[in-house]
Design a protein around this motif. Structure first.
Motif, PDB file in Angstrom:
ATOM      1  N   GLU A 122     -79.936  47.201  27.349  1.00 30.47           N
ATOM      2  CA  GLU A 122     -80.486  48.538  27.530  1.00 30.47           C
ATOM      3  C   GLU A 122     -79.564  49.624  26.961  1.00 30.47           C
ATOM      4  O   GLU A 122     -80.023  50.703  26.577  1.00 30.47           O
ATOM      5  N   ASP A 123     -78.276  49.341  26.881  1.00 31.06           N
ATOM      6  CA  ASP A 123     -77.302  50.313  26.364  1.00 31.06           C
ATOM      7  C   ASP A 123     -77.173  50.303  24.841  1.00 31.06           C
ATOM      8  O   ASP A 123     -76.514  51.170  24.265  1.00 31.06           O
ATOM      9  N   ILE A 124     -77.800  49.349  24.186  1.00 25.29           N
ATOM     10  CA  ILE A 124     -77.681  49.233  22.729  1.00 25.29           C
ATOM     11  C   ILE A 124     -78.642  50.218  22.067  1.00 25.29           C
ATOM     12  O   ILE A 124     -79.810  50.319  22.436  1.00 25.29           O
ATOM     13  N   GLY A 125     -78.136  50.928  21.072  1.00 28.39           N
ATOM     14  CA  GLY A 125     -78.955  51.906  20.367  1.00 28.39           C
ATOM     15  C   GLY A 125     -80.128  51.266  19.637  1.00 28.39           C
ATOM     16  O   GLY A 125     -80.034  50.146  19.143  1.00 28.39           O
ATOM     17  N   MET A 126     -81.209  52.009  19.592  1.00 28.88           N
ATOM     18  CA  MET A 126     -82.379  51.582  18.818  1.00 28.88           C
ATOM     19  C   MET A 126     -82.062  51.695  17.331  1.00 28.88           C
ATOM     20  O   MET A 126     -81.219  52.503  16.933  1.00 28.88           O
ATOM     21  N   PRO A 127     -82.748  50.904  16.481  1.00 28.95           N
ATOM     22  CA  PRO A 127     -82.590  51.108  15.045  1.00 28.95           C
ATOM     23  C   PRO A 127     -82.900  52.575  14.725  1.00 28.95           C
ATOM     24  O   PRO A 127     -83.887  53.124  15.220  1.00 28.95           O
ATOM     25  N   LYS A 128     -82.041  53.195  13.944  1.00 37.07           N
ATOM     26  CA  LYS A 128     -82.167  54.640  13.738  1.00 37.07           C
ATOM     27  C   LYS A 128     -81.745  55.033  12.328  1.00 37.07           C
ATOM     28  O   LYS A 128     -80.706  54.579  11.839  1.00 37.07           O
ATOM     29  N   LYS A 129     -82.546  55.905  11.702  1.00 37.13           N
ATOM     30  CA  LYS A 129     -82.161  56.498  10.430  1.00 37.13           C
ATOM     31  C   LYS A 129     -81.139  57.585  10.721  1.00 37.13           C
ATOM     32  O   LYS A 129     -81.333  58.403  11.613  1.00 37.13           O
ATOM     33  N   MET A 130     -80.063  57.594   9.958  1.00 35.03           N
ATOM     34  CA  MET A 130     -78.978  58.534  10.213  1.00 35.03           C
ATOM     35  C   MET A 130     -79.098  59.828   9.411  1.00 35.03           C
ATOM     36  O   MET A 130     -78.292  60.732   9.588  1.00 35.03           O
ATOM     37  N   SER A 131     -80.098  59.921   8.545  1.00 33.62           N
ATOM     38  CA  SER A 131     -80.409  61.174   7.862  1.00 33.62           C
ATOM     39  C   SER A 131     -81.910  61.207   7.587  1.00 33.62           C
ATOM     40  O   SER A 131     -82.584  60.170   7.625  1.00 33.62           O
ATOM     41  N   LEU A 157     -78.383  49.366  12.426  1.00 36.44           N
ATOM     42  CA  LEU A 157     -78.483  48.383  13.498  1.00 36.44           C
ATOM     43  C   LEU A 157     -77.154  48.309  14.230  1.00 36.44           C
ATOM     44  O   LEU A 157     -76.085  48.373  13.611  1.00 36.44           O
ATOM     45  N   HIS A 158     -77.227  48.140  15.548  1.00 40.57           N
ATOM     46  CA  HIS A 158     -76.044  48.123  16.403  1.00 40.57           C
ATOM     47  C   HIS A 158     -75.728  46.707  16.890  1.00 40.57           C
ATOM     48  O   HIS A 158     -76.633  45.917  17.144  1.00 40.57           O
ATOM     49  N   ALA A 159     -74.440  46.447  17.060  1.00 43.33           N
ATOM     50  CA  ALA A 159     -73.984  45.140  17.544  1.00 43.33           C
ATOM     51  C   ALA A 159     -74.217  45.028  19.050  1.00 43.33           C
ATOM     52  O   ALA A 159     -73.820  45.901  19.808  1.00 43.33           O
ATOM     53  N   ALA A 160     -74.850  43.949  19.453  1.00 45.99           N
ATOM     54  CA  ALA A 160     -75.073  43.674  20.879  1.00 45.99           C
ATOM     55  C   ALA A 160     -74.138  42.560  21.339  1.00 45.99           C
ATOM     56  O   ALA A 160     -74.515  41.711  22.150  1.00 45.99           O
ATOM     57  N   VAL A 161     -72.909  42.570  20.820  1.00 46.61           N
ATOM     58  CA  VAL A 161     -71.922  41.567  21.239  1.00 46.61           C
ATOM     59  C   VAL A 161     -71.557  41.817  22.704  1.00 46.61           C
ATOM     60  O   VAL A 161     -71.538  42.959  23.156  1.00 46.61           O
ATOM     61  N   THR A 162     -71.307  40.759  23.455  1.00 47.18           N
ATOM     62  CA  THR A 162     -70.958  40.912  24.869  1.00 47.18           C
ATOM     63  C   THR A 162     -69.494  41.272  25.052  1.00 47.18           C
ATOM     64  O   THR A 162     -69.119  41.814  26.090  1.00 47.18           O
ATOM     65  N   GLU A 163     -68.668  40.964  24.065  1.00 50.22           N
ATOM     66  CA  GLU A 163     -67.249  41.341  24.083  1.00 50.22           C
ATOM     67  C   GLU A 163     -66.834  41.587  22.640  1.00 50.22           C
ATOM     68  O   GLU A 163     -67.506  41.127  21.703  1.00 50.22           O
ATOM     69  N   PRO A 164     -65.750  42.329  22.411  1.00 50.70           N
ATOM     70  CA  PRO A 164     -65.316  42.562  21.032  1.00 50.70           C
ATOM     71  C   PRO A 164     -65.180  41.248  20.271  1.00 50.70           C
ATOM     72  O   PRO A 164     -64.687  40.256  20.794  1.00 50.70           O
ATOM     73  N   ALA A 209     -69.674  35.693  10.992  1.00 46.87           N
ATOM     74  CA  ALA A 209     -70.222  35.576  12.343  1.00 46.87           C
ATOM     75  C   ALA A 209     -71.647  36.113  12.348  1.00 46.87           C
ATOM     76  O   ALA A 209     -71.986  37.039  11.600  1.00 46.87           O
ATOM     77  N   LEU A 210     -72.457  35.521  13.206  1.00 49.26           N
ATOM     78  CA  LEU A 210     -73.829  35.970  13.414  1.00 49.26           C
ATOM     79  C   LEU A 210     -73.811  36.951  14.577  1.00 49.26           C
ATOM     80  O   LEU A 210     -73.524  36.568  15.713  1.00 49.26           O
ATOM     81  N   ILE A 211     -74.086  38.212  14.297  1.00 50.02           N
ATOM     82  CA  ILE A 211     -73.970  39.284  15.278  1.00 50.02           C
ATOM     83  C   ILE A 211     -75.350  39.640  15.817  1.00 50.02           C
ATOM     84  O   ILE A 211     -76.245  40.020  15.059  1.00 50.02           O
ATOM     85  N   PRO A 212     -75.549  39.546  17.138  1.00 47.72           N
ATOM     86  CA  PRO A 212     -76.837  39.905  17.722  1.00 47.72           C
ATOM     87  C   PRO A 212     -77.043  41.421  17.715  1.00 47.72           C
ATOM     88  O   PRO A 212     -76.076  42.192  17.724  1.00 47.72           O
ATOM     89  N   THR A 213     -78.311  41.846  17.689  1.00 52.55           N
ATOM     90  CA  THR A 213     -78.633  43.274  17.729  1.00 52.55           C
ATOM     91  C   THR A 213     -79.286  43.688  19.046  1.00 52.55           C
ATOM     92  O   THR A 213     -79.483  44.875  19.277  1.00 52.55           O
ATOM     93  N   ASN A 245     -72.217  47.977  20.451  1.00 54.23           N
ATOM     94  CA  ASN A 245     -72.959  49.175  20.054  1.00 54.23           C
ATOM     95  C   ASN A 245     -72.460  49.781  18.741  1.00 54.23           C
ATOM     96  O   ASN A 245     -72.918  50.851  18.354  1.00 54.23           O
ATOM     97  N   GLU A 246     -71.548  49.108  18.052  1.00 52.79           N
ATOM     98  CA  GLU A 246     -71.095  49.593  16.749  1.00 52.79           C
ATOM     99  C   GLU A 246     -72.198  49.370  15.715  1.00 52.79           C
ATOM    100  O   GLU A 246     -72.878  48.342  15.721  1.00 52.79           O
ATOM    101  N   ARG A 247     -72.355  50.303  14.799  1.00 48.19           N
ATOM    102  CA  ARG A 247     -73.335  50.156  13.725  1.00 48.19           C
ATOM    103  C   ARG A 247     -72.785  49.156  12.708  1.00 48.19           C
ATOM    104  O   ARG A 247     -71.704  49.365  12.152  1.00 48.19           O
ATOM    105  N   VAL A 248     -73.503  48.047  12.491  1.00 50.11           N
ATOM    106  CA  VAL A 248     -72.969  46.959  11.673  1.00 50.11           C
ATOM    107  C   VAL A 248     -73.771  46.647  10.408  1.00 50.11           C
ATOM    108  O   VAL A 248     -73.283  45.945   9.531  1.00 50.11           O
ATOM    109  N   ALA A 249     -74.997  47.129  10.316  1.00 54.24           N
ATOM    110  CA  ALA A 249     -75.841  46.834   9.156  1.00 54.24           C
ATOM    111  C   ALA A 249     -76.972  47.845   9.136  1.00 54.24           C
ATOM    112  O   ALA A 249     -77.083  48.701  10.022  1.00 54.24           O
ATOM    113  N   GLN A 250     -77.807  47.732   8.120  1.00 55.11           N
ATOM    114  CA  GLN A 250     -79.001  48.559   8.089  1.00 55.11           C
ATOM    115  C   GLN A 250     -80.214  47.689   7.782  1.00 55.11           C
ATOM    116  O   GLN A 250     -80.096  46.632   7.165  1.00 55.11           O
TER     117      GLN A 250
END
Length: 148
Positions: A14-23, A31-38, A47-51, A111-116
């Motif tokens: 629920e805390d992970i950002g929705m896909p969002k255009k930045m301009s 797309l934001h990383a939904a990793v459970t820990e760094p 690595a395969l990073i969940p969103t 929640n870091e932006r990792v791809a588009q």
């Protein structure tokens, strides 16, 4: 024409950002990383990073997962299999396959932006087997045949 893309946040994200255009005119949705820990990516590691979401889109669409230019330029972080294709009938979690081409370990935070993600229209195509192809000036020349 506007196409509707449905996004379903997965439980615990629920805390992970929705896909969002930045301009306003951006082609891709970050797309934001939904990793459970760094997650640390050492040089050369992938690595395969969940969103944290799954999606549904019209059958004439595909989603392409692409690198973020800032991560690639500053840290050497990019997507393998780029662009990665998400087909319209896929309903699993969207994940991003990252690799570290840099010289330093890189930490991916929650929640870091990792791809588009860029949505594209896929034309209806019919494949036809034939005995002969039409002639062109180029013919069979490839892989640098023009001197470049």
């Amino acid at each position: 024409m506007q196409y509707n893309i449905q996004i379903k946040k997965l439980p615990g994200n629920e805390d992970i950002g929705m896909p969002k255009k930045m301009s306003e005119w951006a082609a891709g949705f970050d797309l934001h990383a939904a990793v459970t820990e760094p997650t640390v990516l050492k040089p050369g590691e992938r690595a395969l990073i969940p969103t944290g979401f799954s999606m549904a889109m019209p059958k004439q669409c595909e989603a392409q997962i692409r690198p973020r230019s800032g991560l690639a330029y500053k840290h050497g972080i990019t997507c393998l299999n780029s662009p990665g294709t998400i087909d319209a009938d896929y309903r699993g979690e969207v994940k991003v396959l990252l690799i570290n081409h840099g010289q330093e370990p890189f930490t991916i935070e929650r929640n870091e932006r990792v791809a588009q993600m860029v949505i594209q229209i896929v034309p209806q195509i019919s494949i036809q087997q034939v005995e002969e192809l039409s002639e062109t000036d180029r013919g069979e020349g490839g892989f640098g045949h023009t001197g470049v």
